[in-house]
Write an enzyme that holds these catalytic residues in place. Sequence first.
Site, short mmCIF file in Angstrom:
data_model
loop_
_atom_site.label_atom_id
_atom_site.label_comp_id
_atom_site.label_asym_id
_atom_site.label_seq_id
_atom_site.Cartn_x
_atom_site.Cartn_y
_atom_site.Cartn_z
N TRP A 100 0.58 -1.15 0.42
CA TRP A 100 0.26 0.04 0.12
C TRP A 100 1.10 1.62 -0.48
O TRP A 100 0.66 2.06 -0.49
CB TRP A 100 -0.71 -0.05 1.11
CG TRP A 100 -1.72 -1.51 1.06
CD1 TRP A 100 -2.14 -1.99 1.78
CD2 TRP A 100 -3.08 -0.98 0.02
NE1 TRP A 100 -3.47 -2.75 1.67
CE2 TRP A 100 -3.69 -1.95 0.11
CE3 TRP A 100 -3.41 0.14 -0.95
CZ2 TRP A 100 -5.21 -2.87 -0.85
CZ3 TRP A 100 -4.02 -0.51 -2.00
CH2 TRP A 100 -4.99 -1.85 -1.61
N ASP A 170 -1.46 6.63 6.87
CA ASP A 170 -1.85 5.29 6.27
C ASP A 170 -2.81 5.00 6.71
O ASP A 170 -1.87 3.74 6.85
CB ASP A 170 -1.79 5.01 4.89
CG ASP A 170 -2.94 3.79 4.52
OD1 ASP A 170 -3.81 4.11 5.40
OD2 ASP A 170 -2.77 3.70 3.43
N LYS A 194 -11.89 -1.48 7.37
CA LYS A 194 -11.93 -2.51 8.15
C LYS A 194 -12.52 -2.61 9.42
O LYS A 194 -13.02 -3.31 10.20
CB LYS A 194 -10.56 -2.16 8.09
CG LYS A 194 -9.70 -2.96 6.23
CD LYS A 194 -8.70 -2.03 5.96
CE LYS A 194 -8.77 -1.82 5.23
NZ LYS A 194 -8.31 -2.82 3.79
N1 PLP Z 1 -4.22 1.46 2.72
C1 PLP Z 1 -4.42 0.43 3.12
C2 PLP Z 1 -3.36 0.18 4.65
C3 PLP Z 1 -5.63 -0.12 2.74
O1 PLP Z 1 -5.26 -1.75 3.24
C4 PLP Z 1 -6.34 -0.59 1.84
C5 PLP Z 1 -7.10 -1.19 1.39
O2 PLP Z 1 -6.86 -2.41 1.85
C6 PLP Z 1 -6.37 0.61 0.95
C7 PLP Z 1 -4.93 1.44 1.47
C8 PLP Z 1 -6.50 1.44 -0.05
O3 PLP Z 1 -8.20 1.66 0.44
P1 PLP Z 1 -9.35 1.95 -0.12
O4 PLP Z 1 -9.58 0.77 -1.27
O5 PLP Z 1 -10.51 2.37 0.37
O6 PLP Z 1 -8.89 2.60 -1.74
#
Ligand code: PLP
Length: 364
Positions: A100, A170, A194
Amino acid sequence: MVINFAAGPAKLPEEVLKEVQKNLLDCNGSGISVMEMSHRSSTYGKIQETAINDLRELLNIPSNYKVLLMQGGGTGQFAAVALNLIGVTGTADYVITGSWSAKAAKEAAQYGKVNAVLPKVAKYTSVPRQSSWQLDPKASYVYYCDNETVEGVEFDFVPEVPASVPLVADMSSNFLSRPIDVAKFGVIFAGAQKNIGPAGTTVIIVREDLIGKHLKSTPSILNFELMDKNSSLMNTPPTFVIYVMGLVFKWIKRNGGIAGMSKLANAKSKLIYDTIDKSNGFFYCPVDPNVRSHMNVPFRIGSAAGNDALEKEFLAKAEADGMIQLKGHRSVGGIRASLYNAVTLAETQQLANLMLDFYKNNKN
Ligand code: PLP
């Protein structure tokens, strides 16, 4: 009975879902569902305001921080963070410890120069200690992902950055699962799906002085200043999602707050990691013990590379026992048990019991 170990969208507290069900046709005495309600109505306004105030209380958010609710998920924030902040010096530091943060860095590189703080690695299983990092003193911000959901790598420290460089985190997959000192951060963001609600909204906690530094080309929908000026009501928000998220915040408050969630997360993850560690290598978690995630536990079965047949058999046995969505992310394979706030200790114990039985029946 089904036990949901999904990585996201993930399990929500049963108590919250029952409350949603009870109020589905008549929300807070309005006679209509929250899904049918104007986002400009006072009934909805109160729902959103209460959710934000409860979050402020849970995290003890200082008064010089704004809470924004935006759309576009975590991925939207990969762009938004850069669009809103990278223009200050044109460059930003990215600490890449998993899939990520790698995606976030790639997105940000469209809007400025991205400095990869750590050397590229083939597999993400650790967080190099900060003494080895190459930070750029001219960076507009330092970015990292507190919990890498795919690889199960969770920071065991908050990076130290110069006072003039904001820290951006994040926290999508470990938000409200452990205490944080918000004052150490410039921006924290977390997608709801989540730990805190259904998919559709993203919480952004941003220090006031960082608002208004966006690139001219920033789309309005990703613009922190416009969102803040309009109290996150610049366009139609996902009203139902925010309503449910507000109920989850109340549930967390009733269940010991962040300290309660943190204690539970430690106990649940310990059950699974202990089972892994006592299996003489039958179960294998590649992540360094000090940065093993309390939320997402990835593991292989049979060997470090995983034995396909055994892993398939384990997943089938788990499903037969009602334990679902345990398959690892397609990029790493194996098994992944996500133990978000709504997953109970008893449910985690059931998974540990299954693992132990499987070990006894299949060890050589
Ligand atoms: N950041 C993290 C740590 C994630 O686990 C995720 C998705 O699982 C995201 C960002 C991306 O999120 P989204 O699918 O809402 O764009």
